[in-house]
Design an enzyme around this catalytic site. Structure first.
Site, short mmCIF file in Angstrom:
data_model
loop_
_atom_site.label_atom_id
_atom_site.label_comp_id
_atom_site.label_asym_id
_atom_site.label_seq_id
_atom_site.Cartn_x
_atom_site.Cartn_y
_atom_site.Cartn_z
N MET A 30 113.53 9.06 51.68
CA MET A 30 112.71 10.08 52.34
C MET A 30 112.66 11.36 51.50
O MET A 30 112.22 12.41 51.98
CB MET A 30 113.26 10.39 53.73
CG MET A 30 113.20 9.16 54.64
SD MET A 30 113.12 9.58 56.37
CE MET A 30 114.64 10.48 56.57
N GLY A 31 113.12 11.26 50.26
CA GLY A 31 112.99 12.41 49.36
C GLY A 31 114.07 13.46 49.55
O GLY A 31 115.08 13.23 50.19
N LEU A 33 115.83 14.48 47.04
CA LEU A 33 116.80 13.57 46.43
C LEU A 33 118.07 14.27 45.94
O LEU A 33 118.03 15.41 45.50
CB LEU A 33 116.13 12.82 45.28
CG LEU A 33 114.87 12.04 45.67
CD1 LEU A 33 114.26 11.36 44.44
CD2 LEU A 33 115.15 11.02 46.75
N HIS A 37 121.03 9.27 46.26
CA HIS A 37 119.82 8.53 45.89
C HIS A 37 119.89 8.15 44.40
O HIS A 37 119.49 7.05 44.01
CB HIS A 37 118.57 9.39 46.10
CG HIS A 37 118.38 9.89 47.51
ND1 HIS A 37 118.56 11.21 47.85
CD2 HIS A 37 118.01 9.26 48.64
CE1 HIS A 37 118.32 11.37 49.14
NE2 HIS A 37 117.98 10.20 49.64
N GLY A 146 121.96 2.57 50.58
CA GLY A 146 123.29 3.17 50.54
C GLY A 146 124.16 2.69 51.70
O GLY A 146 123.68 2.52 52.82
N LYS A 148 126.20 4.52 52.96
CA LYS A 148 126.29 5.71 53.84
C LYS A 148 125.62 5.40 55.18
O LYS A 148 126.11 5.77 56.24
CB LYS A 148 125.60 6.87 53.14
CG LYS A 148 125.10 7.96 54.05
CD LYS A 148 125.88 9.21 53.85
CE LYS A 148 125.56 10.28 54.85
NZ LYS A 148 124.17 10.41 55.18
N GLN A 152 121.96 0.80 58.96
CA GLN A 152 120.64 0.54 58.39
C GLN A 152 120.72 -0.63 57.40
O GLN A 152 119.87 -1.53 57.40
CB GLN A 152 120.13 1.79 57.68
CG GLN A 152 118.87 1.56 56.86
CD GLN A 152 118.31 2.87 56.32
OE1 GLN A 152 117.61 3.57 57.01
NE2 GLN A 152 118.65 3.20 55.09
N SER A 185 120.56 14.68 52.54
CA SER A 185 119.50 15.69 52.52
C SER A 185 119.69 16.66 53.69
O SER A 185 119.31 17.82 53.62
CB SER A 185 118.12 15.02 52.63
OG SER A 185 118.02 13.98 51.69
P1 AMP Z 1 117.22 8.76 52.91
O1 AMP Z 1 116.39 9.48 51.92
O2 AMP Z 1 118.22 9.61 53.62
O3 AMP Z 1 116.41 7.88 53.83
O4 AMP Z 1 118.12 7.75 52.06
C1 AMP Z 1 117.54 6.83 51.17
C2 AMP Z 1 118.60 5.87 50.70
O5 AMP Z 1 119.63 6.61 50.04
C3 AMP Z 1 119.27 5.11 51.84
O6 AMP Z 1 119.48 3.77 51.45
C4 AMP Z 1 120.57 5.84 52.01
O7 AMP Z 1 121.60 5.04 52.55
C5 AMP Z 1 120.89 6.24 50.58
N1 AMP Z 1 121.82 7.37 50.56
C6 AMP Z 1 121.67 8.57 51.18
N2 AMP Z 1 122.76 9.34 50.99
C7 AMP Z 1 123.62 8.60 50.24
C8 AMP Z 1 124.92 8.84 49.72
N3 AMP Z 1 125.58 9.98 49.93
N4 AMP Z 1 125.49 7.87 48.98
C9 AMP Z 1 124.85 6.69 48.76
N5 AMP Z 1 123.63 6.41 49.23
C10 AMP Z 1 123.01 7.35 49.96
#
Ligand code: AMP
Length: 279
Positions: A30-31, A33, A37, A146, A148, A152, A185
């Protein structure tokens, strides 16, 4: 690196790459970054081509959630992707993804009714619908998510298996700030006081790790110890602390390999998550 915002442009590029026999790694985001990410993008370079999508998906936000104020900085994100060796950034406007009359959804009948799914009704329906669409657009060999967002990851793995989607799902470890806070984010929402309070999540995760390392296998014992830690932080309000099986999200009494100890905590108005996957 190319940056495009239409489905047709992605399809053209991907068709070309496929003709050349290139493998494609895909990182949906979702950006806004950060290095979390970044770790997925770097891992995805095990493929010939790396596609990153940047799309704040309105469908996965509840009515009272933060869709409109979710942080965005496309220019910075593109520079970041390029610096890590991505080949394509796909950043469509919502109208490109949800065309007029849109009425098809991907919904799981289990796994999504607990933890984050329980606190955020409709969230995983939005996630699964958009990820399916993105898979159909990008047609990746491998997609990177991730740990995290452990629920999901489990939901996407289940969906891919159930619907025979031809993509390998790869989970990547949590990336943290130097002081332990899991990168997100949403950390940008925190005031400096809240930022300090938010450390209670990683402290709880570390404590869980220590208890499990000491051989404690009773879930209730671990969960109640984490409650005590989190409740000692005045700015924290617990959404859930749970020990579940990693793949099914079902509660487990006993902590064993592949148990997920997952926590979701409000710090002020910001909802943060963190977890430990017992190996
Ligand atoms: P998001 O932009 O929050 O939707 O995250 C996009 C991807 O990045 C998802 O697969 C998240 O699980 C991964 N992600 C977000 N934060 C982290 C983190 N701290 N460590 C590893 N992966 C992450």
């Amino acid at each position: 690196m190319e940056t495009v915002n239409t489905v047709a442009e992605v399809r053209n590029l991907v068709r070309q790459w496929r003709k050349e026999g290139k493998s494609i790694g895909f990182v949906p985001t979702m950006g806004y970054l950060h290095d979390g990410h970044g770790s997925l993008i770097t891992r995805a370079r095990e493929n010939d081509k790396v596609v990153v999508s940047i799309f704040v998906n309105p469908m996965q936000f509840g009515e009272n959630e933060d869709f409109s104020k979710y942080p965005r900085d496309l220019e910075r994100d593109c520079r970041f992707c390029e610096s890590l060796g991505a080949d394509l950034v796909f950043s469509p406007p919502p109208s490109e993804i949800y065309t007029p009359g849109f009425c098809s959804f991907v919904d799981l009948s289990a796994l999504t009714d607990r933890l984050c799914g329980k606190s955020r009704p409709g969230h995983f329906r939005g996630v699964c619908t958009v990820v399916t669409k993105l898979f159909n657009i990008v047609k990746p060999d491998r997609a990177y998510f991730g740990e995290k967002d452990a629920q999901q990851l489990a939901v996407i793995k289940r969906m891919v298996q159930d619907l025979n989607i031809d993509v390998e799902i790869i989970g990547c470890p949590i990336v943290r700030e130097p002081d332990g806070l899991a990168k997100s984010s949403r950390n940008t929402y925190l005031s400096s006081k809240e930022r300090k309070a938010a450390l209670v999540l990683s402290r709880a995760v570390r404590h869980a790790e220590a208890l499990v390392g000491d051989g404690i296998i009773d879930s209730d014992t671990v969960v109640s110890a984490l409650y005590d830690i989190i409740q000692s932080e005045p700015l924290a309000r617990i959404d859930y602390v749970k020990a579940v099986r990693c793949l099914t999200m079902e509660d487990t009494d006993k902590i064993e390999p592949q148990t997920l100890i997952a926590i979701a905590v409000y710090i002020g108005k910001t909802r943060l998550i963190d977890n430990l996957i017992v190996r």
